[in-house]
Scaffold this motif. Sequence first.
Motif, short mmCIF file in Angstrom:
data_model
loop_
_atom_site.label_atom_id
_atom_site.label_comp_id
_atom_site.label_asym_id
_atom_site.label_seq_id
_atom_site.Cartn_x
_atom_site.Cartn_y
_atom_site.Cartn_z
N LYS A 107 19.13 38.85 -18.71
CA LYS A 107 17.74 38.84 -17.92
C LYS A 107 16.44 39.00 -19.03
O LYS A 107 15.66 38.32 -18.86
CB LYS A 107 17.62 39.91 -17.00
CG LYS A 107 18.37 39.50 -15.76
CD LYS A 107 18.26 40.64 -14.62
CE LYS A 107 19.24 40.22 -13.37
NZ LYS A 107 19.07 41.21 -12.51
N SER A 108 16.67 39.71 -20.07
CA SER A 108 15.58 39.74 -20.86
C SER A 108 15.58 38.76 -21.85
O SER A 108 14.42 38.32 -22.14
CB SER A 108 16.04 41.23 -22.02
OG SER A 108 15.88 42.31 -21.23
N LEU A 109 16.65 38.05 -22.07
CA LEU A 109 16.76 37.05 -22.87
C LEU A 109 15.75 35.77 -22.22
O LEU A 109 15.22 34.87 -22.69
CB LEU A 109 18.25 36.39 -23.02
CG LEU A 109 18.30 35.30 -24.14
CD1 LEU A 109 17.47 35.57 -25.40
CD2 LEU A 109 19.98 34.99 -24.51
N LEU A 110 16.20 35.71 -20.85
CA LEU A 110 15.43 34.79 -19.95
C LEU A 110 14.02 35.11 -19.85
O LEU A 110 13.24 34.06 -20.06
CB LEU A 110 16.09 34.85 -18.49
CG LEU A 110 15.31 34.04 -17.51
CD1 LEU A 110 15.39 32.56 -17.79
CD2 LEU A 110 15.74 34.30 -15.92
N SER A 111 13.57 36.27 -19.94
CA SER A 111 12.19 36.75 -19.91
C SER A 111 11.59 36.17 -21.44
O SER A 111 10.51 35.64 -21.38
CB SER A 111 12.03 38.06 -19.91
OG SER A 111 12.21 38.38 -18.47
N VAL A 112 12.41 36.48 -22.56
CA VAL A 112 11.73 35.84 -23.88
C VAL A 112 11.54 34.36 -23.84
O VAL A 112 10.68 34.11 -24.63
CB VAL A 112 12.62 36.71 -24.71
CG1 VAL A 112 12.24 35.86 -26.07
CG2 VAL A 112 12.46 38.09 -24.82
N VAL A 113 12.85 33.77 -23.29
CA VAL A 113 12.93 32.35 -23.62
C VAL A 113 11.62 31.68 -22.53
O VAL A 113 10.93 30.73 -22.97
CB VAL A 113 13.89 31.55 -23.08
CG1 VAL A 113 14.03 30.18 -22.83
CG2 VAL A 113 15.24 32.21 -23.92
N ALA A 114 11.33 32.26 -21.48
CA ALA A 114 10.43 31.78 -20.64
C ALA A 114 8.95 32.20 -21.20
O ALA A 114 7.89 31.21 -21.05
CB ALA A 114 10.41 32.31 -19.02
N THR A 115 8.96 33.15 -21.62
CA THR A 115 7.41 33.56 -22.44
C THR A 115 7.33 32.58 -23.53
O THR A 115 5.88 32.23 -23.63
CB THR A 115 7.62 34.99 -22.92
OG1 THR A 115 7.90 35.89 -21.73
CG2 THR A 115 6.22 35.39 -23.40
N ALA A 116 8.21 32.36 -24.44
CA ALA A 116 7.83 31.63 -25.39
C ALA A 116 7.73 30.09 -25.07
O ALA A 116 6.72 29.55 -25.71
CB ALA A 116 9.32 31.56 -26.33
N TYR A 117 8.27 29.88 -24.04
CA TYR A 117 7.81 28.47 -23.33
C TYR A 117 6.48 28.31 -22.76
O TYR A 117 5.58 27.45 -22.85
CB TYR A 117 8.69 28.16 -22.27
CG TYR A 117 8.46 26.53 -21.69
CD1 TYR A 117 8.80 25.46 -22.35
CD2 TYR A 117 8.02 26.49 -20.28
CE1 TYR A 117 8.54 24.24 -21.81
CE2 TYR A 117 7.46 25.19 -19.93
CZ TYR A 117 7.72 24.24 -20.50
OH TYR A 117 7.52 22.78 -20.12
N ARG A 118 6.09 29.41 -22.19
CA ARG A 118 4.95 29.50 -21.32
C ARG A 118 3.67 29.51 -22.24
O ARG A 118 2.47 28.92 -22.15
CB ARG A 118 4.83 30.92 -20.74
CG ARG A 118 5.01 30.92 -19.19
CD ARG A 118 4.50 32.00 -18.67
NE ARG A 118 4.36 33.32 -19.22
CZ ARG A 118 5.34 34.35 -19.10
NH1 ARG A 118 6.53 33.91 -18.60
NH2 ARG A 118 5.40 35.31 -19.98
N ILE A 119 4.07 30.18 -23.30
CA ILE A 119 2.85 30.23 -24.37
C ILE A 119 2.79 29.17 -25.46
O ILE A 119 1.90 28.93 -25.96
CB ILE A 119 2.92 31.76 -25.11
CG1 ILE A 119 2.92 32.71 -24.52
CG2 ILE A 119 1.90 31.69 -26.47
CD1 ILE A 119 1.38 32.98 -23.80
N GLY A 120 3.78 28.35 -25.42
CA GLY A 120 3.83 27.05 -25.95
C GLY A 120 4.12 27.14 -27.41
O GLY A 120 3.65 26.66 -28.50
N VAL A 121 5.00 28.10 -27.88
CA VAL A 121 5.61 28.15 -29.11
C VAL A 121 7.13 27.41 -29.07
O VAL A 121 7.85 27.39 -28.06
CB VAL A 121 5.58 29.74 -29.83
CG1 VAL A 121 4.25 30.36 -29.87
CG2 VAL A 121 6.72 30.43 -28.86
#
Lengths: 354, 696
Positions: A107-121
Amino acid sequence: MRPEALNLREEDVFTSYRRRWLRLLSGAQGKTPGDPPIVSMGSQAPPYVDKPVRPIDWLKSDGAQVTRPSIDPYRELVETSVFLTGGRTRLSMPIGLEVDDWGLEDKSLLSVVATAYRIGVALYTRSEDVVNVVRGCGISSPFIIAPLGLIDKDVGEKTIVATMGLGQRAHGLRLTPTCLEIPSDKSLVESLAREPGLISRFSGLLINEDHEDSRDYVEVTISLADTMLRKIRSNSGSLREKLDLLAKSSTLRGSDDIFKLITLGSDLVIVNKLARIGIGLDEQTRKPTREVLSDRLEYLLLGLQREIKLLAGAAGVSSLHNTLRSNRELLRCLDLPGAISSELRVKHAGVVRI
Amino acid sequence: MKVISSCGIFGVIRKPSSSRVKGSLVVKAIEAVRFRGSSLGAGFSYIKNQPLENRFLFRVFINPDKEDIAVNKLRSILRRGVSGWGERSYYIRDRVGFVLTELVVERLSSDEAWGLARLIDEAGETGRLMRVLSASPYVVVAKGVGYPIEVAEAYHIQEVESDAWLAHTRQPTNSPGRLPIWSHPFSVGDWSVVHNGDISSFGAHMELMLGRGVGSLVGTDSELIAFILDQLTRVEGLRPDEAALIVTGRPEIEWGEPDTQLYDEWRKLRTRYHGFMADGPFSVAALYAARDGDYYLMAFADRYKFRPLVAGEDDDYIYVASEECQIRCVSPRARVWSIEPGGVLVASTSKGLVSPGRRDLDKEVMEKISFQAYNSWSVEEILQTTGNGAVIDARGLSYHEVNNLIRDRIRSGLRTIKLVNVNGQRYIGIGLTEPAKIEVFGTPGNCLANLNEAAHIEVYGSVEDDVADTMHGGSVIVHGNAGDVLGQALQGGEVLVRGCAGNRVGIQMREYRDKKPYLIIGGRVDKFLGEYMAGGVIMVLGIDYLDVDGSILVGHHVASGMVGGKIVVRGSVPEKLIGVKPSPADVYRYLEGLVIEGVISEADLARVKELNHVSLEGLSEVLPDNALSRISKLFKDKYTRKIAVEYRHLSDSEVQELQPRVKRFIKTFKLRENLVNKLLLDEKYTVIYRVFEDQK
């Protein structure tokens, strides 16, 4: 064999000042996450000065002056977006993130992946788990750098490590432009430059200082690659105009390093430890929840973006990817041995050649 | 008295049916801004009247101290590289004196000529030995060290006539001026370029050109613009206007919404011509000789317009210049307008004015106002109707002399003074503390009425940049248009402009104690209106746009960094033009991330995209609170203050406050009286002001 000099000690690289600074940006510490403090004389706030540990530390940004005014990035526009793979991949900032060794549960991995995507890195990974998470998210825009397979062709005495895919889909078309990943090794770059037919098959060259076969600092190898690719003709321009250069090192410490690497030729800079430290994952205390993790990573990346904007603004740069990339004129070196400054092609401060 | 300034540029092209332009006109126009330059370089470029069919005229600077070495090297290159050439040399008597060798080289293609020029440059030790100044069948460069008049005399420029010209006076910043190799124009292929500014992307362009076979550069950013334009046309096959558009670039937020055709076109251009876009302050004038026999004059400004650039036309010619006074000194009744930020002016000998460098309607408004302002009086009439003591003839006087005469007259008890034949003199009326009335007939230069405390200055013409800077009291009335940075740090008194104003109007305006400044623009303004504004009122009326539906009277980044005061713009100002906002592409991507996490739905995202702009206020109407709170990180930081943006009729208190000023505006400019009520009561405005915590 990897020289000892490349194995920088973590405590030398991430000093207590650095750690505090990164945590301030992420909100793991302090109360203004995402907003780098702007200081002037007399302030007790950061920044601090670290001991130089790698060639990039002897480089200074040659800021704006009266005829080339600085830009206030909080109230005026400084673009940090980058377009890679021939324009098909758009990122909000020239940063990539590696999270493979962060020890995150699903679940944390999903959050990190989604955050990276959201922020555009971009997200760099060699982990099947991460790739599966991305696949499960149904993300359509290209942002992940992951292995497609191995290549068996030898170049000179070295072996190209792997080809990597940057992006999967763009605008409904199945496009898998590939990026060649190599250890940070100047001789390997020189060998590749002798095989333009091979290298022109790729849309990017990723220079990975973390690779066990690396022999040179990534800033030196990137700068050399940037220079050599400009000498290879490709249609009307040079191969460099078509090929992205990606730099990766887990010992890069912050926006200052990222800024300088872009100035030496990188289109994208992939970091690892600085983010892990910033969001508090290396602390021995209780691990942050996935919500906190996501929030901190978001603030950290936005904070890095704002710091890069401040640095660019101070140099009178309003478009990072267009203006900053390979713009060595904006750098000067101090006390850097002549051989290295020549390799980097950065002028010495205070020396005017007319 | 020396005025430290920045370079001055000038360009002119004849209209299709007009006669050629005399060199004397060009010299006069560039000498009009002699104060912008220095003794460290000037130059001219023109189109050759009888182009050399398939032959190239190379003009090569030879260092006289190393003439034998240079000539031997040059001949050695020619013997190896070309089948035939003619050669003759002159001694150019500019301030340093140098040998100019002219070569007519036969049977070359454009690419071969370019390659030959690069060989000579590389052998020329970056110009210390020799340097190609121009190499084209059409374009000729004449440049040297000295002021424009000195260089013109060295080349007998006054005796030349041509279809199109460029001229430059130089104020060096990053390269020296002891040799003519650093002077403008710079010519590559069939382009020549003059430039004012300092390009921060210089190093990136150098690397780009390194990859395109350019191994020798003299070290100025201006030269690189010529190389870039040449690459984009000769090598990439683009039209000259397309090339200029790529150099000026557009910020991503001006590409329109992602996934639209416009956005995709810009994305392709940014990617394909990555590194060609110039950053930092610049205004450029360029000549281009197309192979179809058409000759172009082009002018373009950086996307934030940090350097001045105006254009004008009369029946015969089209002009571009750093300052309006340059155009007025050769064509007093010319129709003049300014180039907008990132604008590209294109004119050719066969087509005339193709693109004015701003929207056609805005150009027409500026022309109309400018024409009215300059045609409502004549110097003869003023001299006949005014007592001698009250008139100062500014012709040939420096600003210092003009200001001394004004002070003398005020000390002698005069309270109304008329200045005639004003053209380009800066600092007129600076720091006046007496409530005298000064009427200016002509075009005052930059910095009019700076630090003014009490004088009432009325200009029957247009004004240039930085008018009423740090003015504390009195008034400035402008019957024409105004340039950039009007009313910077204005902190008292009143400024009324009948026409349009440029970029960064009213920045850092403020109020203190009983001082509250008012700045009223009758037309429209460009980017960054009211940036960092801290007090006072700015009003943009758009009187000449009243009958035009949907007119937008401001450019991007209105009220960016505003911390106080009020901006009142007639009509609706789209949210995307206010402040600095994240790019729509970043916002949509963030929201896609929230969709992935299940925070919002696909339908929410679709509704956001339907908004057609990305402001926090707009998003608040569509997104749930938790999503809004998260995405607000992209919009907020601790250094920017919250501002309110309201589209409405003026409130009673606003009408009461503004009525006397609008009445004065209408009366001063002799407009219809019924406009007062129409403007104050009938029209709706976008009202922008700072929101303080206790106003929440």
